[in-house]
Design a protein around this motif. Structure first.
Motif, PDB file in Angstrom:
ATOM      1  N   SER A   3     -38.602   4.867 -14.342  1.00 22.98           N
ATOM      2  CA  SER A   3     -37.304   4.502 -14.906  1.00 22.98           C
ATOM      3  C   SER A   3     -36.193   5.407 -14.400  1.00 22.98           C
ATOM      4  O   SER A   3     -36.431   6.546 -13.983  1.00 22.98           O
ATOM      5  CB  SER A   3     -37.375   4.618 -16.433  1.00 22.98           C
ATOM      6  OG  SER A   3     -36.097   4.427 -17.012  1.00 22.98           O
ATOM      7  N   GLY A   4     -34.976   4.895 -14.456  1.00 20.61           N
ATOM      8  CA  GLY A   4     -33.820   5.747 -14.207  1.00 20.61           C
ATOM      9  C   GLY A   4     -33.844   6.894 -15.206  1.00 20.61           C
ATOM     10  O   GLY A   4     -34.201   6.699 -16.361  1.00 20.61           O
ATOM     11  N   GLY A   5     -33.508   8.085 -14.761  1.00 20.77           N
ATOM     12  CA  GLY A   5     -33.494   9.251 -15.642  1.00 20.77           C
ATOM     13  C   GLY A   5     -34.848   9.892 -15.852  1.00 20.77           C
ATOM     14  O   GLY A   5     -34.944  10.936 -16.508  1.00 20.77           O
ATOM     15  N   ALA A   6     -35.908   9.315 -15.310  1.00 21.89           N
ATOM     16  CA  ALA A   6     -37.247   9.866 -15.530  1.00 21.89           C
ATOM     17  C   ALA A   6     -37.484  11.154 -14.748  1.00 21.89           C
ATOM     18  O   ALA A   6     -38.389  11.915 -15.064  1.00 21.89           O
ATOM     19  CB  ALA A   6     -38.313   8.836 -15.155  1.00 21.89           C
ATOM     20  N   GLY A   7     -36.687  11.391 -13.708  1.00 29.48           N
ATOM     21  CA  GLY A   7     -36.858  12.603 -12.912  1.00 29.48           C
ATOM     22  C   GLY A   7     -37.444  12.351 -11.541  1.00 29.48           C
ATOM     23  O   GLY A   7     -38.004  13.253 -10.921  1.00 29.48           O
ATOM     24  N   ASP A  47     -44.003   7.514 -15.920  1.00 29.79           N
ATOM     25  CA  ASP A  47     -44.033   6.533 -17.011  1.00 29.79           C
ATOM     26  C   ASP A  47     -43.617   7.224 -18.308  1.00 29.79           C
ATOM     27  O   ASP A  47     -44.346   7.200 -19.291  1.00 29.79           O
ATOM     28  CB  ASP A  47     -45.440   5.939 -17.110  1.00 29.79           C
ATOM     29  CG  ASP A  47     -45.473   4.660 -17.916  1.00 29.79           C
ATOM     30  OD1 ASP A  47     -44.399   4.093 -18.214  1.00 29.79           O
ATOM     31  OD2 ASP A  47     -46.590   4.216 -18.251  1.00 29.79           O
ATOM     32  N   LEU A  48     -42.443   7.844 -18.270  1.00 28.48           N
ATOM     33  CA  LEU A  48     -41.963   8.628 -19.405  1.00 28.48           C
ATOM     34  C   LEU A  48     -41.358   7.732 -20.478  1.00 28.48           C
ATOM     35  O   LEU A  48     -40.880   6.634 -20.178  1.00 28.48           O
ATOM     36  CB  LEU A  48     -40.924   9.649 -18.937  1.00 28.48           C
ATOM     37  CG  LEU A  48     -41.485  10.951 -18.374  1.00 28.48           C
ATOM     38  CD1 LEU A  48     -42.321  10.758 -17.149  1.00 28.48           C
ATOM     39  CD2 LEU A  48     -40.383  11.948 -18.135  1.00 28.48           C
ATOM     40  N   PRO A  49     -41.364   8.205 -21.729  1.00 29.56           N
ATOM     41  CA  PRO A  49     -40.759   7.419 -22.808  1.00 29.56           C
ATOM     42  C   PRO A  49     -39.274   7.167 -22.540  1.00 29.56           C
ATOM     43  O   PRO A  49     -38.577   7.994 -21.953  1.00 29.56           O
ATOM     44  CB  PRO A  49     -40.933   8.306 -24.050  1.00 29.56           C
ATOM     45  CG  PRO A  49     -42.031   9.252 -23.703  1.00 29.56           C
ATOM     46  CD  PRO A  49     -41.951   9.450 -22.217  1.00 29.56           C
ATOM     47  N   ARG A 104     -32.210  12.398 -20.342  1.00 28.16           N
ATOM     48  CA  ARG A 104     -32.056  13.028 -19.024  1.00 28.16           C
ATOM     49  C   ARG A 104     -30.910  12.398 -18.237  1.00 28.16           C
ATOM     50  O   ARG A 104     -30.165  13.092 -17.548  1.00 28.16           O
ATOM     51  CB  ARG A 104     -33.355  12.920 -18.230  1.00 28.16           C
ATOM     52  CG  ARG A 104     -34.423  13.864 -18.725  1.00 28.16           C
ATOM     53  CD  ARG A 104     -35.678  13.697 -17.916  1.00 28.16           C
ATOM     54  NE  ARG A 104     -36.641  14.742 -18.229  1.00 28.16           N
ATOM     55  CZ  ARG A 104     -37.782  14.894 -17.600  1.00 28.16           C
ATOM     56  NH1 ARG A 104     -38.113  14.072 -16.608  1.00 28.16           N
ATOM     57  NH2 ARG A 104     -38.610  15.862 -17.934  1.00 28.16           N
ATOM     58  N   ALA A 105     -30.762  11.085 -18.317  1.00 29.78           N
ATOM     59  CA  ALA A 105     -29.675  10.410 -17.595  1.00 29.78           C
ATOM     60  C   ALA A 105     -28.312  10.834 -18.146  1.00 29.78           C
ATOM     61  O   ALA A 105     -27.369  11.049 -17.381  1.00 29.78           O
ATOM     62  CB  ALA A 105     -29.842   8.894 -17.679  1.00 29.78           C
ATOM     63  N   ASN A 143     -45.415  12.197 -19.648  1.00 27.27           N
ATOM     64  CA  ASN A 143     -44.497  13.079 -20.374  1.00 27.27           C
ATOM     65  C   ASN A 143     -44.222  14.311 -19.519  1.00 27.27           C
ATOM     66  O   ASN A 143     -44.949  14.574 -18.551  1.00 27.27           O
ATOM     67  CB  ASN A 143     -45.052  13.438 -21.757  1.00 27.27           C
ATOM     68  CG  ASN A 143     -46.387  14.130 -21.680  1.00 27.27           C
ATOM     69  OD1 ASN A 143     -46.535  15.162 -21.021  1.00 27.27           O
ATOM     70  ND2 ASN A 143     -47.391  13.567 -22.353  1.00 27.27           N
ATOM     71  N   PRO A 144     -43.181  15.067 -19.861  1.00 26.12           N
ATOM     72  CA  PRO A 144     -42.844  16.245 -19.049  1.00 26.12           C
ATOM     73  C   PRO A 144     -43.985  17.259 -18.941  1.00 26.12           C
ATOM     74  O   PRO A 144     -44.148  17.899 -17.899  1.00 26.12           O
ATOM     75  CB  PRO A 144     -41.633  16.840 -19.782  1.00 26.12           C
ATOM     76  CG  PRO A 144     -40.999  15.665 -20.459  1.00 26.12           C
ATOM     77  CD  PRO A 144     -42.166  14.800 -20.878  1.00 26.12           C
ATOM     78  N   ARG A 145     -44.793  17.375 -19.971  1.00 25.90           N
ATOM     79  CA  ARG A 145     -45.927  18.306 -19.934  1.00 25.90           C
ATOM     80  C   ARG A 145     -46.927  17.890 -18.856  1.00 25.90           C
ATOM     81  O   ARG A 145     -47.440  18.722 -18.106  1.00 25.90           O
ATOM     82  CB  ARG A 145     -46.599  18.379 -21.304  1.00 25.90           C
ATOM     83  CG  ARG A 145     -47.766  19.338 -21.397  1.00 25.90           C
ATOM     84  CD  ARG A 145     -48.404  19.360 -22.783  1.00 25.90           C
ATOM     85  NE  ARG A 145     -48.423  18.084 -23.479  1.00 25.90           N
ATOM     86  CZ  ARG A 145     -49.330  17.117 -23.284  1.00 25.90           C
ATOM     87  NH1 ARG A 145     -50.289  17.268 -22.413  1.00 25.90           N
ATOM     88  NH2 ARG A 145     -49.259  15.991 -23.971  1.00 25.90           N
ATOM     89  N   GLU A 146     -47.212  16.592 -18.736  1.00 24.97           N
ATOM     90  CA  GLU A 146     -48.122  16.109 -17.697  1.00 24.97           C
ATOM     91  C   GLU A 146     -47.535  16.333 -16.300  1.00 24.97           C
ATOM     92  O   GLU A 146     -48.277  16.650 -15.372  1.00 24.97           O
ATOM     93  CB  GLU A 146     -48.432  14.620 -17.907  1.00 24.97           C
ATOM     94  CG  GLU A 146     -49.341  14.363 -19.091  1.00 24.97           C
ATOM     95  CD  GLU A 146     -49.697  12.893 -19.247  1.00 24.97           C
ATOM     96  OE1 GLU A 146     -49.271  12.061 -18.402  1.00 24.97           O
ATOM     97  OE2 GLU A 146     -50.386  12.569 -20.220  1.00 24.97           O
TER      98      GLU A 146
END
Length: 189
Positions: A13-17, A90-92, A99-100, A160-163
């Motif tokens: 997704s946009g903003g996922a990094g 595949d972040l929430p 983030r965006a 998720n960011p931890r993963e």
């Protein structure tokens, strides 16, 4: 031993990094980075015409080595088969939207380094709507494209960011490449 991986596709997704992760993978693996936004958007946020865009992407994927980030579903059929590894962020939705918004606040009115020239950072309703509907619409199309190209064995899905941090630190699911083994001799600690 995992052979050196030379072509990595980063999607999500946009903003996922995606751009941030692509830069980090490229830095660690000693590979060139290709931000598709830089090639797609012409000055003033003008989209590249479809046939021209497909030709541009075909040329980019033909390069021998890259870390490429971006969605652009209309070219997944070119990029998925060419990628040796696909990293799916595949972040929430809430993480991506936050983030965006942070990215917009940081770069508002200026052009990010991963963006095409003459495209200052903006946040508009159509982009927010796309981010909001991504899990229902674009995510499903991405999963279908991965399945259609038999890419499941080449996908690292990070939820998720931890993963993301764990994968960058060297952890991987069984059978999937660890970040540290992407390019032996080039990957940093």
């Amino acid at each position: 031993m995992t052979p050196d991986i030379q072509r990595v596709l980063v999607v999500g997704s946009g903003g996922a990094g995606k751009s941030t992760l692509a830069r980090e993978i490229a830095r660690r693996a000693g590979l060139p980075v290709i931000h598709l936004d830089r090639y797609f958007w012409q000055p003033g946020w003008v989209a590249t015409p479809v046939e021209e865009w497909r030709a541009v992407v075909a040329g980019l994927v033909a390069r021998p080595a890259w870390v490429m980030d971006g969605n652009y579903g209309g070219t997944l059929d070119l990029r998925i088969p060419a990628a040796e590894l696909i990293v799916f962020l595949d972040l929430p939705r809430r993480v991506a939207i936050i983030r965006a918004v942070r990215r917009w606040a940081r770069w508002h009115g200026r052009t990010r380094p991963d963006m095409g020239a003459g495209c200052p950072e903006k946040m508009d309703v159509s982009f927010l709507r796309w981010m909001w509907t991504y899990p229902r619409d674009s995510r499903d199309r991405l999963l279908q494209a991965l399945d259609a190209h038999g890419a499941a064995a080449r996908v690292v899905r990070l939820c998720n960011p931890r993963e993301v941090r764990a994968w960058l630190g060297g952890a991987a699911a069984p059978g999937l490449p660890r970040m540290r083994s992407l390019s032996a001799g080039h990957v940093g600690t």
